[in-house]
Design a protein around this motif. Structure first.
Motif, mmCIF file in Angstrom:
data_model
loop_
_atom_site.group_PDB
_atom_site.id
_atom_site.type_symbol
_atom_site.label_atom_id
_atom_site.label_comp_id
_atom_site.label_asym_id
_atom_site.label_seq_id
_atom_site.Cartn_x
_atom_site.Cartn_y
_atom_site.Cartn_z
ATOM 1 N N GLN A 91 -6.986 -47.475 2.184
ATOM 2 C CA GLN A 91 -6.318 -48.128 1.058
ATOM 3 C C GLN A 91 -5.587 -47.120 0.182
ATOM 4 O O GLN A 91 -4.521 -47.402 -0.349
ATOM 5 N N MET A 92 -6.134 -45.927 0.061
ATOM 6 C CA MET A 92 -5.524 -44.926 -0.810
ATOM 7 C C MET A 92 -4.465 -44.079 -0.108
ATOM 8 O O MET A 92 -3.541 -43.608 -0.750
ATOM 9 N N GLN A 93 -4.592 -43.882 1.217
ATOM 10 C CA GLN A 93 -3.725 -42.925 1.899
ATOM 11 C C GLN A 93 -3.188 -43.440 3.229
ATOM 12 O O GLN A 93 -3.002 -42.671 4.165
ATOM 13 N N SER A 94 -2.917 -44.711 3.342
ATOM 14 C CA SER A 94 -2.518 -45.271 4.633
ATOM 15 C C SER A 94 -1.253 -44.624 5.189
ATOM 16 O O SER A 94 -1.122 -44.451 6.403
ATOM 17 N N GLY A 95 -0.325 -44.237 4.326
ATOM 18 C CA GLY A 95 0.914 -43.618 4.788
ATOM 19 C C GLY A 95 0.685 -42.331 5.558
ATOM 20 O O GLY A 95 1.310 -42.080 6.586
ATOM 21 N N GLY A 96 -0.227 -41.514 5.083
ATOM 22 C CA GLY A 96 -0.530 -40.264 5.779
ATOM 23 C C GLY A 96 -1.449 -40.472 6.968
ATOM 24 O O GLY A 96 -1.302 -39.810 8.002
ATOM 25 N N ILE A 97 -2.360 -41.407 6.843
ATOM 26 C CA ILE A 97 -3.328 -41.640 7.912
ATOM 27 C C ILE A 97 -2.651 -42.253 9.133
ATOM 28 O O ILE A 97 -2.993 -41.923 10.268
ATOM 29 N N ILE A 98 -1.658 -43.107 8.939
ATOM 30 C CA ILE A 98 -0.996 -43.741 10.088
ATOM 31 C C ILE A 98 -0.321 -42.692 10.964
ATOM 32 O O ILE A 98 -0.249 -42.848 12.185
ATOM 33 N N ASN A 99 0.169 -41.608 10.371
ATOM 34 C CA ASN A 99 0.747 -40.529 11.165
ATOM 35 C C ASN A 99 -0.304 -39.858 12.045
ATOM 36 O O ASN A 99 -0.020 -39.481 13.186
ATOM 37 N N GLU A 100 -1.510 -39.720 11.516
ATOM 38 C CA GLU A 100 -2.605 -39.177 12.329
ATOM 39 C C GLU A 100 -2.939 -40.126 13.476
ATOM 40 O O GLU A 100 -3.219 -39.694 14.592
ATOM 41 N N PHE A 101 -2.902 -41.441 13.211
ATOM 42 C CA PHE A 101 -3.156 -42.427 14.265
ATOM 43 C C PHE A 101 -2.114 -42.298 15.374
ATOM 44 O O PHE A 101 -2.425 -42.382 16.556
ATOM 45 N N LYS A 102 -0.858 -42.099 14.979
ATOM 46 C CA LYS A 102 0.225 -41.943 15.953
ATOM 47 C C LYS A 102 -0.038 -40.723 16.842
ATOM 48 O O LYS A 102 0.076 -40.796 18.073
ATOM 49 N N GLN A 103 -0.410 -39.618 16.222
ATOM 50 C CA GLN A 103 -0.690 -38.395 16.982
ATOM 51 C C GLN A 103 -1.881 -38.581 17.916
ATOM 52 O O GLN A 103 -1.855 -38.136 19.069
ATOM 53 N N LEU A 104 -2.917 -39.242 17.436
ATOM 54 C CA LEU A 104 -4.089 -39.459 18.285
ATOM 55 C C LEU A 104 -3.807 -40.469 19.391
ATOM 56 O O LEU A 104 -4.383 -40.387 20.474
ATOM 57 N N THR A 105 -2.910 -41.420 19.145
ATOM 58 C CA THR A 105 -2.510 -42.347 20.209
ATOM 59 C C THR A 105 -1.793 -41.567 21.312
ATOM 60 O O THR A 105 -2.050 -41.774 22.500
#
Length: 146
Positions: A91-105
């Motif tokens: 909720q606080m940092q979704s913008g940065g976390i989604i980039n990590e999800f992309k890299q891990l995908t």
């Protein structure tokens, strides 16, 4: 009457602070101790042997309580369930976390051996909140926040 040296006052003040911290930890309401064992969570992972490394990377983020990876001939599907603390971080940092999800995908796609990869991210109430995917022919993953 003797005057107490300044260093003695300093030691007395430090001892008082330590006592207040210890008392605060003892009387803090359950669930509010920020670095206590109660707030640390474990990530339950279910994955085929060849994808356990990918699952460990997702669990290693510290955001998820459960990572489930399934596979067939053409696809690898990961379903990630946020822990309550992970959901707050989202909720606080979704913008940065989604980039990590992309890299891990993308990293999971490497482990998938040429198959399509889909990652569904669910909140702690099991509602889908984000998706990342990489088709076998794609150069990189794409992610979408719902």
């Amino acid at each position: 009457m003797e005057r107490i040296p300044d260093w003695a006052w300093l030691l007395l003040a430090l001892a008082g602070i330590v006592v207040l911290v210890l008392v605060g930890q003892r009387v803090a309401p359950f669930g509010q101790a920020s670095n206590s064992a109660e707030t640390r969570h474990t990530c339950k992972m279910e994955a085929p042997d060849q994808l356990k490394t990918a699952g460990a990377h997702w669990c290693g983020m510290g955001l998820f309580s459960q990572v489930t990876i399934t596979e067939d001939k053409e696809n690898v599907i990961a379903v990630l369930l946020f822990s309550p603390n992970g959901a707050q971080a989202w909720q606080m940092q979704s913008g940065g976390i989604i980039n990590e999800f992309k890299q891990l995908t993308d990293r999971t796609a490497t482990d998938a051996g040429g198959r399509n990869v889909a990652v569904d991210v669910h909140d702690s109430m099991d509602k889908r909140i984000a998706t990342c995917a990489r088709l076998s022919g794609d150069a990189s993953a794409t992610c979408e926040v719902r």
